[in-house]
Design a protein around this motif. Structure first.
Motif, PDB file in Angstrom:
ATOM      1  N   ASP A 133      26.252  34.565  46.847  1.00 12.93           N
ATOM      2  CA  ASP A 133      25.860  35.885  46.403  1.00 12.93           C
ATOM      3  C   ASP A 133      26.992  36.857  46.732  1.00 12.93           C
ATOM      4  OD1 ASP A 133      24.333  37.871  45.291  1.00 12.93           O
ATOM      5  OD2 ASP A 133      23.218  38.288  47.142  1.00 12.93           O
ATOM      6  N   PRO A 134      27.695  37.461  45.762  1.00 16.53           N
ATOM      7  CA  PRO A 134      27.380  37.386  44.333  1.00 16.53           C
ATOM      8  C   PRO A 134      27.633  36.000  43.755  1.00 16.53           C
ATOM      9  CG  PRO A 134      29.460  38.522  44.679  1.00 16.53           C
ATOM     10  CD  PRO A 134      28.850  38.321  46.036  1.00 16.53           C
ATOM     11  N   PRO A 135      26.988  35.663  42.632  1.00 15.14           N
ATOM     12  CA  PRO A 135      27.154  34.330  42.046  1.00 15.14           C
ATOM     13  C   PRO A 135      28.594  34.084  41.606  1.00 15.14           C
ATOM     14  CG  PRO A 135      25.254  35.470  41.122  1.00 15.14           C
ATOM     15  CD  PRO A 135      26.020  36.476  41.899  1.00 15.14           C
ATOM     16  N   GLN A 136      28.878  32.827  41.390  1.00 12.95           N
ATOM     17  CA  GLN A 136      30.216  32.441  40.952  1.00 12.95           C
ATOM     18  C   GLN A 136      30.490  32.956  39.544  1.00 12.95           C
ATOM     19  OE1 GLN A 136      30.757  28.221  40.906  1.00 12.95           O
ATOM     20  NE2 GLN A 136      32.764  28.311  39.931  1.00 12.95           N
ATOM     21  N   ARG A 137      31.726  33.415  39.331  1.00 19.48           N
ATOM     22  CA  ARG A 137      32.126  33.841  37.999  1.00 19.48           C
ATOM     23  C   ARG A 137      32.404  32.603  37.150  1.00 19.48           C
ATOM     24  NH1 ARG A 137      35.988  39.168  38.042  1.00 19.48           N
ATOM     25  NH2 ARG A 137      35.028  40.294  39.779  1.00 19.48           N
ATOM     26  N   HIS A 138      31.644  32.462  36.084  1.00 20.50           N
ATOM     27  CA  HIS A 138      31.841  31.321  35.196  1.00 20.50           C
ATOM     28  C   HIS A 138      33.027  31.559  34.274  1.00 20.50           C
ATOM     29  CE1 HIS A 138      30.736  27.742  32.989  1.00 20.50           C
ATOM     30  NE2 HIS A 138      30.685  28.435  31.856  1.00 20.50           N
ATOM     31  N   ALA A 139      33.228  32.814  33.841  1.00 20.94           N
ATOM     32  CA  ALA A 139      34.355  33.152  32.974  1.00 20.94           C
ATOM     33  C   ALA A 139      34.547  34.658  32.987  1.00 20.94           C
ATOM     34  CB  ALA A 139      34.132  32.651  31.546  1.00 20.94           C
ATOM     35  N   THR A 140      35.784  35.081  32.753  1.00 22.53           N
ATOM     36  CA  THR A 140      36.109  36.502  32.616  1.00 22.53           C
ATOM     37  C   THR A 140      36.922  36.677  31.342  1.00 22.53           C
ATOM     38  OG1 THR A 140      36.132  36.839  35.016  1.00 22.53           O
ATOM     39  CG2 THR A 140      37.212  38.506  33.664  1.00 22.53           C
ATOM     40  N   ILE A 141      36.511  37.603  30.498  1.00 25.34           N
ATOM     41  CA  ILE A 141      37.174  37.850  29.216  1.00 25.34           C
ATOM     42  C   ILE A 141      37.639  39.303  29.217  1.00 25.34           C
ATOM     43  CG2 ILE A 141      36.937  37.777  26.710  1.00 25.34           C
ATOM     44  CD1 ILE A 141      34.449  35.962  27.190  1.00 25.34           C
ATOM     45  N   ARG A 142      38.931  39.498  28.949  1.00 26.17           N
ATOM     46  CA  ARG A 142      39.504  40.842  28.986  1.00 26.17           C
ATOM     47  C   ARG A 142      39.918  41.281  27.577  1.00 26.17           C
ATOM     48  NH1 ARG A 142      41.111  44.622  32.438  1.00 26.17           N
ATOM     49  NH2 ARG A 142      42.914  45.957  31.925  1.00 26.17           N
ATOM     50  N   PHE A 143      39.611  42.556  27.273  1.00 27.14           N
ATOM     51  CA  PHE A 143      40.001  43.142  26.001  1.00 27.14           C
ATOM     52  C   PHE A 143      40.961  44.296  26.251  1.00 27.14           C
ATOM     53  CE2 PHE A 143      36.086  40.940  24.991  1.00 27.14           C
ATOM     54  CZ  PHE A 143      36.323  40.431  23.722  1.00 27.14           C
ATOM     55  N   ASP A 144      41.377  44.939  25.163  1.00 30.48           N
ATOM     56  CA  ASP A 144      42.313  46.055  25.241  1.00 30.48           C
ATOM     57  C   ASP A 144      41.615  47.398  25.081  1.00 30.48           C
ATOM     58  OD1 ASP A 144      44.440  44.282  25.552  1.00 30.48           O
ATOM     59  OD2 ASP A 144      44.702  44.073  23.381  1.00 30.48           O
ATOM     60  N   ALA A 145      40.297  47.432  25.274  1.00 30.33           N
ATOM     61  CA  ALA A 145      39.535  48.671  25.138  1.00 30.33           C
ATOM     62  C   ALA A 145      38.208  48.484  25.863  1.00 30.33           C
ATOM     63  CB  ALA A 145      39.307  49.003  23.660  1.00 30.33           C
ATOM     64  N   PRO A 146      37.524  49.582  26.177  1.00 33.72           N
ATOM     65  CA  PRO A 146      36.205  49.451  26.808  1.00 33.72           C
ATOM     66  C   PRO A 146      35.256  48.652  25.928  1.00 33.72           C
ATOM     67  CG  PRO A 146      36.998  51.710  26.952  1.00 33.72           C
ATOM     68  CD  PRO A 146      37.961  50.987  26.053  1.00 33.72           C
ATOM     69  N   VAL A 147      34.416  47.841  26.570  1.00 29.64           N
ATOM     70  CA  VAL A 147      33.460  46.996  25.855  1.00 29.64           C
ATOM     71  C   VAL A 147      32.118  47.719  25.814  1.00 29.64           C
ATOM     72  CG1 VAL A 147      32.390  44.730  25.712  1.00 29.64           C
ATOM     73  CG2 VAL A 147      34.678  44.964  26.701  1.00 29.64           C
ATOM     74  N   VAL A 148      31.622  47.962  24.619  1.00 33.02           N
ATOM     75  CA  VAL A 148      30.351  48.667  24.438  1.00 33.02           C
ATOM     76  C   VAL A 148      29.170  47.735  24.676  1.00 33.02           C
ATOM     77  CG1 VAL A 148      28.912  49.900  22.772  1.00 33.02           C
ATOM     78  CG2 VAL A 148      31.374  50.328  22.864  1.00 33.02           C
ATOM     79  N   SER A 149      29.260  46.519  24.151  1.00 37.57           N
ATOM     80  CA  SER A 149      28.167  45.556  24.315  1.00 37.57           C
ATOM     81  C   SER A 149      28.711  44.150  24.143  1.00 37.57           C
ATOM     82  CB  SER A 149      27.037  45.813  23.310  1.00 37.57           C
ATOM     83  OG  SER A 149      27.483  45.555  21.982  1.00 37.57           O
ATOM     84  N   ALA A 150      27.985  43.174  24.712  1.00 31.99           N
ATOM     85  CA  ALA A 150      28.329  41.763  24.566  1.00 31.99           C
ATOM     86  C   ALA A 150      27.040  40.954  24.614  1.00 31.99           C
ATOM     87  CB  ALA A 150      29.289  41.311  25.663  1.00 31.99           C
TER      88      ALA A 150
END
Length: 459
Positions: free
Chosen positions: A98-115
């Motif tokens: 805790d916190p749980p393990q990060r399974h994946a991290t995805i980075r973009f070039d702008a703020p993310v509104v939703s996923a």
């Protein structure tokens, strides 16, 4: 037994607050099992709440700016958070930390509104950026990459003119089958893309809507509700979309709403809306700056207004319906989570056919022969029991056959659903076979690790 006793949705909708969770949340989402609630916070963290114990059991701390969306995988093992810090993080709740393990991290070039996760495979992700672009991100080895979903220019527009007049994408959702992506634009149109080919298969213009703010689907995927800047919620019946062809043809069609929902008195806008699991009710969260209001409409009764739920003086900012029962979660601008339920009085008459409910106690008078045993009737009763027992002993039990019958029943249900117009229930569908390739580890039966926190006394 009456069908109304088996189906709680035929009784009523949520009417009262069952509990309140102090969480500092900006929004909350039930998981597919309905046991947990994920709450996104403005400080960049998210929390997982257990609805049975009313306790926060996991803290997801990985963003440096506010969380903009939270989504669950189909069996609740993975949780995905998006943020204004340009990142999407997928968390594995099966990890023992805790916190749980990060399974994946995805980075973009702008703020993310939703996923959001693909409904059939959590390795396929739909992301919407604050710059008005939508991407499908595929984390599978054979399909790894990210593809932008691009609107096809209208006829008569050249490339330069199309790039200047291109509408911003303001909301994006998978449909319940995952075969299509629905995107709302700033010009009030709805774009439909095939998830597998990433090509546009339809463009629906809706007159008078303004900017699209949100979507929600009925569980069968045939009905869509939209929230737009003109302060009106609209429901549409969706057409059948043909598979993409080599010419990349698409449908250009204007949709006419079957229902319009608004507040005719206060002209209030809407923050969010959500269908009930059976699609017979629709909840709309009002953007009232002074009160916490949820409006309920009865879709099965021609969209009639049913009631308005009052949650107090803390204005509402989000609402979400439970995936399995008559319950709603809403969040306030002070960060509190309200769990709404449908309180039903106990009806003892439902458990005994001859039981009669009375308003006050009465003296029961016993008949003289009420408990007398008639010898002839008792003999008939014993002979009937013996006959039933003999029939059960003569029945052949085929374990393998029973398993095959269950499988055949499941196939029959899929076929029946397909004939009734449900999206994505044909198992030979090419789009669904593509989505099922390289499946994730989100299997049924996984266990969340119980983490014990030591108190000050050392126990």
């Amino acid at each position: 037994m009456n069908a109304s006793l088996l189906n709680p949705f035929t009784i009523t909708h949520p009417t009262a607050v069952q509990t309140s969770l102090v969480s500092g949340a900006s929004f909350a989402r039930f998981d597919p099992s309905g046991k947990y609630v994920a709450a996104g916070r403005s400080d960049g963290s998210a929390a997982i709440w257990d609805l049975d114990t009313r306790a926060a059991i996991r803290w997801l701390e990985g963003h440096v700016k506010s969380v903009t969306s939270v989504d669950w995988s189909r069996n609740s093992r993975y949780v995905m958070t998006s943020s204004k810090d340009w990142n999407i993080i997928i968390w594995d709740l099966a990890s023992p930390t805790d916190p749980p393990q990060r399974h994946a991290t995805i980075r973009f070039d702008a703020p993310v509104v939703s996923a959001s996760f693909h409904p059939r495979n959590s390795r396929i992700i739909l992301a919407l950026l604050g710059t008005g672009e939508a991407y499908i991100v595929d984390l599978r080895k054979d399909y790894r990459g990210r593809v932008e979903l691009c609107e096809v220019p209208e006829e008569g527009d050249d490339d330069a003119q199309a790039s200047r007049s291109r509408s911003l994408m303001t909301t994006a959702r998978f449909d319940p089958s995952g075969k299509h992506v629905f995107i709302g634009t700033s010009s009030g149109s709805v774009l439909v893309f095939n998830t597998r080919t990433k090509t546009m298969v339809a463009r629906h213009k809706i007159s008078g809507t303004g900017v699209m703010k949100g979507f929600d689907f009925a569980k069968n995927g045939r009905r869509l509700v939209t929230n737009s800047s003109d302060r009106t919620i609209r429901q549409f019946n969706l057409p059948v979309y043909l598979p993409p062809n080599a010419e990349r043809e698409y449908i250009e069609q204007e949709l006419e709403p079957t229902h319009r929902f608004n507040d005719p008195i206060n002209k209030t806008a809407w923050h969010a809306m959500s269908f009930s699991p059976d699609g017979e009710w629709l909840a709309g969260g009002a953007a009232d700056p002074a009160t916490h209001k949820i409006y309920i409409w009865d879709i099965s009764n021609d969209g009639q207004f049913a009631s308005a739920l009052d949650g107090g003086r803390e204005p509402l900012i989000d609402v979400h319906w439970h995936p399995l029962k008559s319950s709603i979660v809403s969040t306030t601008n002070q960060g509190n989570i309200l769990i709404w339920h449908c309180p039903t009085p106990e009806r003892w008459g439902a458990f005994a056919g001859g039981f009669e409910e009375v308003d006050e106690n009465v003296v029961y008078e016993e008949r003289e022969d009420e408990f007398d045993i008639v010898s002839g009737a008792w003999c008939l009763y014993e002979s009937e029991l013996a006959l039933r027992k003999k029939r059960q002993e003569d029945e052949k039990v085929d374990i393998i056959g029973g398993i095959l019958e269950d499988r055949d029943l499941g196939q029959a249900v899929h076929a029946h659903n397909g004939h009734n117009g449900l999206i994505g229930n044909c198992e030979s569908d090419e789009d669904l076979e593509w989505a099922d390739e390289e499946p994730d580890n989100d299997k049924k039966g996984w266990r969340m690790k119980i983490i014990m926190v030591d108190g000050d006394d050392g126990f």
